[in-house]
Design a protein around this motif. Structure first.
Motif, PDB file in Angstrom:
ATOM      1  N   ARG A  82       0.833  -1.213   0.000  1.00 15.76           N
ATOM      2  CA  ARG A  82       0.000   0.000   0.000  1.00 15.76           C
ATOM      3  C   ARG A  82       0.861   1.255   0.000  1.00 15.76           C
ATOM      4  O   ARG A  82       0.565   2.232  -0.686  1.00 15.76           O
ATOM      5  CB  ARG A  82      -0.910   0.001   1.224  1.00 15.76           C
ATOM      6  CG  ARG A  82      -1.773  -1.245   1.374  1.00 15.76           C
ATOM      7  CD  ARG A  82      -2.424  -1.274   2.739  1.00 15.76           C
ATOM      8  NE  ARG A  82      -3.004  -2.584   3.046  1.00 15.76           N
ATOM      9  CZ  ARG A  82      -3.306  -2.994   4.268  1.00 15.76           C
ATOM     10  NH1 ARG A  82      -3.090  -2.198   5.301  1.00 15.76           N
ATOM     11  NH2 ARG A  82      -3.824  -4.197   4.472  1.00 15.76           N
ATOM     12  N   ILE A  83       1.930   1.244   0.791  1.00 17.29           N
ATOM     13  CA  ILE A  83       2.774   2.426   0.935  1.00 17.29           C
ATOM     14  C   ILE A  83       3.570   2.707  -0.332  1.00 17.29           C
ATOM     15  O   ILE A  83       3.773   3.863  -0.719  1.00 17.29           O
ATOM     16  CB  ILE A  83       3.703   2.254   2.155  1.00 17.29           C
ATOM     17  CG1 ILE A  83       2.869   2.347   3.451  1.00 17.29           C
ATOM     18  CG2 ILE A  83       4.812   3.294   2.162  1.00 17.29           C
ATOM     19  CD1 ILE A  83       3.635   1.972   4.706  1.00 17.29           C
ATOM     20  N   ALA A  84       4.028   1.665  -1.010  1.00 19.27           N
ATOM     21  CA  ALA A  84       4.864   1.839  -2.200  1.00 19.27           C
ATOM     22  C   ALA A  84       4.130   2.498  -3.353  1.00 19.27           C
ATOM     23  O   ALA A  84       4.754   2.969  -4.310  1.00 19.27           O
ATOM     24  CB  ALA A  84       5.417   0.489  -2.644  1.00 19.27           C
ATOM     25  N   GLU A  85       2.816   2.583  -3.288  1.00 23.20           N
ATOM     26  CA  GLU A  85       2.034   3.190  -4.359  1.00 23.20           C
ATOM     27  C   GLU A  85       2.120   4.712  -4.367  1.00 23.20           C
ATOM     28  O   GLU A  85       1.733   5.348  -5.338  1.00 23.20           O
ATOM     29  CB  GLU A  85       0.561   2.772  -4.230  1.00 23.20           C
ATOM     30  CG  GLU A  85       0.337   1.273  -4.411  1.00 23.20           C
ATOM     31  CD  GLU A  85      -1.093   0.877  -4.112  1.00 23.20           C
ATOM     32  OE1 GLU A  85      -1.863   1.752  -3.632  1.00 23.20           O
ATOM     33  OE2 GLU A  85      -1.460  -0.286  -4.358  1.00 23.20           O
ATOM     34  N   ASP A  86       2.610   5.303  -3.275  1.00 22.14           N
ATOM     35  CA  ASP A  86       2.603   6.759  -3.133  1.00 22.14           C
ATOM     36  C   ASP A  86       3.968   7.230  -2.640  1.00 22.14           C
ATOM     37  O   ASP A  86       4.451   6.754  -1.610  1.00 22.14           O
ATOM     38  CB  ASP A  86       1.499   7.173  -2.147  1.00 22.14           C
ATOM     39  CG  ASP A  86       1.359   8.672  -2.016  1.00 22.14           C
ATOM     40  OD1 ASP A  86       2.181   9.282  -1.314  1.00 22.14           O
ATOM     41  OD2 ASP A  86       0.416   9.231  -2.610  1.00 22.14           O
ATOM     42  N   TYR A  87       4.577   8.173  -3.363  1.00 25.14           N
ATOM     43  CA  TYR A  87       5.927   8.610  -3.018  1.00 25.14           C
ATOM     44  C   TYR A  87       5.984   9.251  -1.635  1.00 25.14           C
ATOM     45  O   TYR A  87       6.927   9.012  -0.865  1.00 25.14           O
ATOM     46  CB  TYR A  87       6.455   9.595  -4.065  1.00 25.14           C
ATOM     47  CG  TYR A  87       7.871  10.042  -3.821  1.00 25.14           C
ATOM     48  CD1 TYR A  87       8.942   9.175  -4.075  1.00 25.14           C
ATOM     49  CD2 TYR A  87       8.158  11.312  -3.337  1.00 25.14           C
ATOM     50  CE1 TYR A  87      10.251   9.572  -3.844  1.00 25.14           C
ATOM     51  CE2 TYR A  87       9.464  11.725  -3.108  1.00 25.14           C
ATOM     52  CZ  TYR A  87      10.507  10.847  -3.359  1.00 25.14           C
ATOM     53  OH  TYR A  87      11.804  11.246  -3.120  1.00 25.14           O
ATOM     54  N   ALA A  88       5.003  10.075  -1.282  1.00 21.08           N
ATOM     55  CA  ALA A  88       5.005  10.728   0.026  1.00 21.08           C
ATOM     56  C   ALA A  88       4.916   9.703   1.145  1.00 21.08           C
ATOM     57  O   ALA A  88       5.600   9.820   2.172  1.00 21.08           O
ATOM     58  CB  ALA A  88       3.843  11.723   0.120  1.00 21.08           C
ATOM     59  N   LEU A  89       4.071   8.694   0.961  1.00 27.13           N
ATOM     60  CA  LEU A  89       3.958   7.641   1.969  1.00 27.13           C
ATOM     61  C   LEU A  89       5.261   6.854   2.067  1.00 27.13           C
ATOM     62  O   LEU A  89       5.734   6.537   3.166  1.00 27.13           O
ATOM     63  CB  LEU A  89       2.815   6.680   1.622  1.00 27.13           C
ATOM     64  CG  LEU A  89       1.408   7.259   1.518  1.00 27.13           C
ATOM     65  CD1 LEU A  89       0.406   6.147   1.178  1.00 27.13           C
ATOM     66  CD2 LEU A  89       0.998   7.947   2.817  1.00 27.13           C
ATOM     67  N   TYR A  90       5.846   6.559   0.906  1.00 29.38           N
ATOM     68  CA  TYR A  90       7.062   5.737   0.875  1.00 29.38           C
ATOM     69  C   TYR A  90       8.226   6.448   1.567  1.00 29.38           C
ATOM     70  O   TYR A  90       8.958   5.832   2.358  1.00 29.38           O
ATOM     71  CB  TYR A  90       7.429   5.420  -0.573  1.00 29.38           C
ATOM     72  CG  TYR A  90       8.673   4.576  -0.701  1.00 29.38           C
ATOM     73  CD1 TYR A  90       8.620   3.198  -0.555  1.00 29.38           C
ATOM     74  CD2 TYR A  90       9.902   5.173  -0.952  1.00 29.38           C
ATOM     75  CE1 TYR A  90       9.764   2.423  -0.653  1.00 29.38           C
ATOM     76  CE2 TYR A  90      11.052   4.404  -1.049  1.00 29.38           C
ATOM     77  CZ  TYR A  90      10.976   3.034  -0.906  1.00 29.38           C
ATOM     78  OH  TYR A  90      12.122   2.284  -0.990  1.00 29.38           O
ATOM     79  N   THR A  91       8.426   7.724   1.278  1.00 32.57           N
ATOM     80  CA  THR A  91       9.553   8.429   1.890  1.00 32.57           C
ATOM     81  C   THR A  91       9.349   8.609   3.386  1.00 32.57           C
ATOM     82  O   THR A  91      10.312   8.519   4.162  1.00 32.57           O
ATOM     83  CB  THR A  91       9.779   9.797   1.216  1.00 32.57           C
ATOM     84  OG1 THR A  91       8.566  10.574   1.248  1.00 32.57           O
ATOM     85  CG2 THR A  91      10.226   9.623  -0.231  1.00 32.57           C
ATOM     86  N   ARG A 128      -3.847   6.056   4.948  1.00 35.24           N
ATOM     87  CA  ARG A 128      -3.909   7.478   4.582  1.00 35.24           C
ATOM     88  C   ARG A 128      -4.814   8.261   5.532  1.00 35.24           C
ATOM     89  O   ARG A 128      -5.626   9.096   5.110  1.00 35.24           O
ATOM     90  CB  ARG A 128      -4.384   7.642   3.139  1.00 35.24           C
ATOM     91  CG  ARG A 128      -3.511   6.914   2.124  1.00 35.24           C
ATOM     92  CD  ARG A 128      -4.124   6.912   0.749  1.00 35.24           C
ATOM     93  NE  ARG A 128      -3.381   6.075  -0.178  1.00 35.24           N
ATOM     94  CZ  ARG A 128      -2.535   6.515  -1.113  1.00 35.24           C
ATOM     95  NH1 ARG A 128      -2.357   7.813  -1.252  1.00 35.24           N
ATOM     96  NH2 ARG A 128      -1.905   5.677  -1.900  1.00 35.24           N
ATOM     97  N   GLU A 129      -4.635   8.027   6.810  1.00 34.10           N
ATOM     98  CA  GLU A 129      -5.491   8.672   7.805  1.00 34.10           C
ATOM     99  C   GLU A 129      -5.172  10.150   7.990  1.00 34.10           C
ATOM    100  O   GLU A 129      -6.056  10.949   8.312  1.00 34.10           O
ATOM    101  CB  GLU A 129      -5.355   7.942   9.143  1.00 34.10           C
ATOM    102  CG  GLU A 129      -5.908   6.534   9.127  1.00 34.10           C
ATOM    103  CD  GLU A 129      -5.691   5.791  10.419  1.00 34.10           C
ATOM    104  OE1 GLU A 129      -6.368   4.767  10.632  1.00 34.10           O
ATOM    105  OE2 GLU A 129      -4.858   6.233  11.235  1.00 34.10           O
TER     106      GLU A 129
END
Length: 243
Positions: A82-91, A128-129
């Motif tokens: 789930r996290i790898a789908e979004d750059y902001a989440l991943y970093t 994504r809370e």
């Protein structure tokens, strides 16, 4: 070889030989563990995707002389996918696991509070809370507090004089009164101090209502505070995608 099983969050991996990886994990009951995942770099491996950073899994280990060996993995929460789908989440997640790795220095020493905090933070990111940067900032403050470096955002960190105060000194431990204020101390806005306090306490109603200016101020202070008390640079903080 003794056998044990534990829930674990993957912090990082690196190559070992042609087909294996050394996996560093933060476990529920055994603290930080470094173990070999054999054959995971082969395309036929069933374990490879289950021992990627951010994954939460139920893992069976064989206790080795230098490194333990992973013998079985059952995914519990596929946070990495789930996290790898979004750059902001991943970093943000990358900075979290790097910080956890640095804070939990010794292997096999209990670190359940840090495990629980990281588990919750990665879960919040994956769902994504809240804004990714604020989840990271809250994690940094709370993980440092668990490690004994809780900052003060109200009373003076030097003399204890009741606040609120207008200065923030990283080396002093947070807010400082005018008498204790060292040269070069920052002067955050009142809104930034409110946000800092809410991120430390987990008051998301206040944090989510904050403005971007206060978020940027807070992020800079938290990064400086974290790296000062860790006594080493968190390299991935420089890659974090801020709104």
């Amino acid at each position: 070889m003794p056998l044990y099983r534990d829930d674990a969050i993957v912090l990082r991996t690196h190559k070992l030989g042609e087909a294996d990886r050394i996996v560093t994990l933060l476990t529920r009951h055994h603290g930080k563990v470094r173990a070999v995942a054999k054959g995971v770099r082969r395309t036929s491996s069933r374990l490879g995707a289950r021992v990627e950073p951010f994954m939460l899994a139920d893992i069976q280990f064989y206790e080795g002389r230098n490194l333990d060996i992973i013998s079985q993995v059952e995914t519990k929460e596929p946070y990495a996918r789930r996290i790898a789908e979004d750059y902001a989440l991943y970093t943000a997640a990358t900075a979290m696991v790097e910080t956890a790795d640095k804070l939990v220095d010794h292997e096999k020493e209990p670190a359940y509070p840090q495990y629980r905090l990281l588990h919750g933070a990665l879960g919040s990111l994956s769902r994504r809370e809240h804004e990714a940067g604020m989840v990271l900032d809250s994690f940094l403050l709370r993980s440092l507090a668990i490690a004994g470096y809780a900052p003060s955002f109200d009373d003076c960190a030097s003399c204890g004089r009741p606040g609120p105060h207008r200065a923030f000194a990283v080396a002093e431990g947070g807010a400082t009164c005018e008498e204790c204020r060292p040269s070069g101390a920052a002067a955050p806005s009142e809104e930034a101090f409110v946000l800092l306090s809410s991120l430390l306490s987990g008051d998301w109603a206040v944090a989510d209502a904050s403005e971007q200016r206060a978020r940027r101020e807070s992020a800079g202070l938290i990064a400086a505070y974290a790296q000062f008390h860790l006594e080493r640079k968190v390299r991935s903080l420089g890659l974090v995608d801020r709104a």
